[in-house]
Motif scaffolding. Sequence first.
Motif, PDB file in Angstrom:
ATOM      1  N   SER A 100       3.519  -8.309  11.262  1.00  0.00           N
ATOM      2  CA  SER A 100       3.312  -7.330  10.196  1.00  0.00           C
ATOM      3  C   SER A 100       3.242  -5.920  10.767  1.00  0.00           C
ATOM      4  O   SER A 100       3.850  -4.982  10.243  1.00  0.00           O
ATOM      5  CB  SER A 100       2.028  -7.647   9.421  1.00  0.00           C
ATOM      6  OG  SER A 100       2.097  -8.888   8.784  1.00  0.00           O
ATOM      7  N   SER A 142       0.263  -0.708   6.675  1.00  0.00           N
ATOM      8  CA  SER A 142      -0.780  -1.018   5.687  1.00  0.00           C
ATOM      9  C   SER A 142      -0.251  -1.968   4.622  1.00  0.00           C
ATOM     10  O   SER A 142      -0.933  -2.934   4.226  1.00  0.00           O
ATOM     11  CB  SER A 142      -1.286   0.271   5.036  1.00  0.00           C
ATOM     12  OG  SER A 142      -1.856   1.132   5.981  1.00  0.00           O
ATOM     13  N   THR A 199      -1.807  -5.677   4.360  1.00  0.00           N
ATOM     14  CA  THR A 199      -2.477  -5.937   3.085  1.00  0.00           C
ATOM     15  C   THR A 199      -1.738  -7.011   2.285  1.00  0.00           C
ATOM     16  O   THR A 199      -2.347  -7.925   1.730  1.00  0.00           O
ATOM     17  CB  THR A 199      -2.566  -4.648   2.248  1.00  0.00           C
ATOM     18  OG1 THR A 199      -3.233  -3.639   3.000  1.00  0.00           O
ATOM     19  CG2 THR A 199      -3.324  -4.902   0.955  1.00  0.00           C
ATOM     20  N   PHE A 203      -2.436 -10.530   3.711  1.00  0.00           N
ATOM     21  CA  PHE A 203      -3.736 -11.081   3.327  1.00  0.00           C
ATOM     22  C   PHE A 203      -3.744 -11.518   1.862  1.00  0.00           C
ATOM     23  O   PHE A 203      -4.230 -12.598   1.525  1.00  0.00           O
ATOM     24  CB  PHE A 203      -4.841 -10.055   3.579  1.00  0.00           C
ATOM     25  CG  PHE A 203      -5.370 -10.059   4.975  1.00  0.00           C
ATOM     26  CD1 PHE A 203      -6.317 -10.993   5.367  1.00  0.00           C
ATOM     27  CD2 PHE A 203      -4.932  -9.136   5.906  1.00  0.00           C
ATOM     28  CE1 PHE A 203      -6.820 -11.016   6.665  1.00  0.00           C
ATOM     29  CE2 PHE A 203      -5.421  -9.138   7.206  1.00  0.00           C
ATOM     30  CZ  PHE A 203      -6.366 -10.079   7.586  1.00  0.00           C
ATOM     31  N   ILE A 204      -3.207 -10.681   0.996  1.00  0.00           N
ATOM     32  CA  ILE A 204      -3.205 -11.005  -0.436  1.00  0.00           C
ATOM     33  C   ILE A 204      -2.374 -12.255  -0.705  1.00  0.00           C
ATOM     34  O   ILE A 204      -2.794 -13.159  -1.446  1.00  0.00           O
ATOM     35  CB  ILE A 204      -2.668  -9.815  -1.257  1.00  0.00           C
ATOM     36  CG1 ILE A 204      -3.635  -8.625  -1.172  1.00  0.00           C
ATOM     37  CG2 ILE A 204      -2.468 -10.222  -2.717  1.00  0.00           C
ATOM     38  CD1 ILE A 204      -3.112  -7.367  -1.836  1.00  0.00           C
ATOM     39  N   VAL A 231       2.789  -3.914  -2.838  1.00  0.00           N
ATOM     40  CA  VAL A 231       1.779  -3.016  -2.274  1.00  0.00           C
ATOM     41  C   VAL A 231       2.416  -1.670  -1.916  1.00  0.00           C
ATOM     42  O   VAL A 231       1.831  -0.606  -2.152  1.00  0.00           O
ATOM     43  CB  VAL A 231       1.111  -3.652  -1.040  1.00  0.00           C
ATOM     44  CG1 VAL A 231       0.178  -2.647  -0.356  1.00  0.00           C
ATOM     45  CG2 VAL A 231       0.330  -4.906  -1.427  1.00  0.00           C
TER      46      VAL A 231
END
Length: 268
Positions: A20, A231, A235, A238-239, A254
């Motif tokens: 990522s 970011s 993010t 994780f989501i 995102v």
Amino acid sequence: MFELLDFFNYSFFNRAIILSILAGLSCGIIGVWILLLNIPFIGVTIAHCAFAGAIVGLFLGINPVLSGFVFCILAAFMINPISRRIKSQNNISINLLFSFSIAVAFIFAGLFKEHITDLFSLFWGNLLISTLSDVFVNTVITIILILFAIFFHRGIIALFFSREISKSCGIPENLIFTLMVLLLCSTISINLKSIGGLLIYSLISLPAATAYQLTYSLTKMYLLSVFFAVSACVTGLFISTFFSIPVGATIILVSCIIFIISLLYKKR
């Protein structure tokens, strides 16, 4: 909260985190180049050529990253001379290449009877199925990309202003532009499985567009673009892991939210 922390106990999730960050770094830098060189359609065409090449490679039993890169290179050699002449017929040529790559991708996708999971990972991406070799290749390409951006910084800036003036000043603008396109091809190819062929260009373009709204400084634009891309990737990872939804699509969602928020604070 504890469930999220438990993810770090798994090696596949730690690899996904590293990828990522690497994807955010490479796509953030490449995005600034495409934005300031004003070649968005060239970028999206190359991305879809890589996507088509990856699907063809998967169908033929070839490494999809390698086949995607080969298709990218072929597209780059066709697009580079076209981009030097901004005329309507050249735009039509780029559009033809874009349409051809999409047609090839969906024709071969329709022929699949096996490896459906691998096929869908090329469409939407899946960071969680990455391997150590994926991490190694992404690391090498990202390091090369960063070093190129540093050592050819002045030449790249000259290209942002004018390729013709750069050439008249003795700057090897054609070489620099060709290397930039090759790095674009490499970045797209290595992130196909992670982000997805239909979504990778969004990760390249959105963070750079967000940074463009907030600063006039090229250095800050690089930093902000990379920050927003990393970011979004972390993010989104994780989501998507917590809610069991497609990771590539979540990352792009995102990125879109970050861009919309930036419009409220834009300087331009």
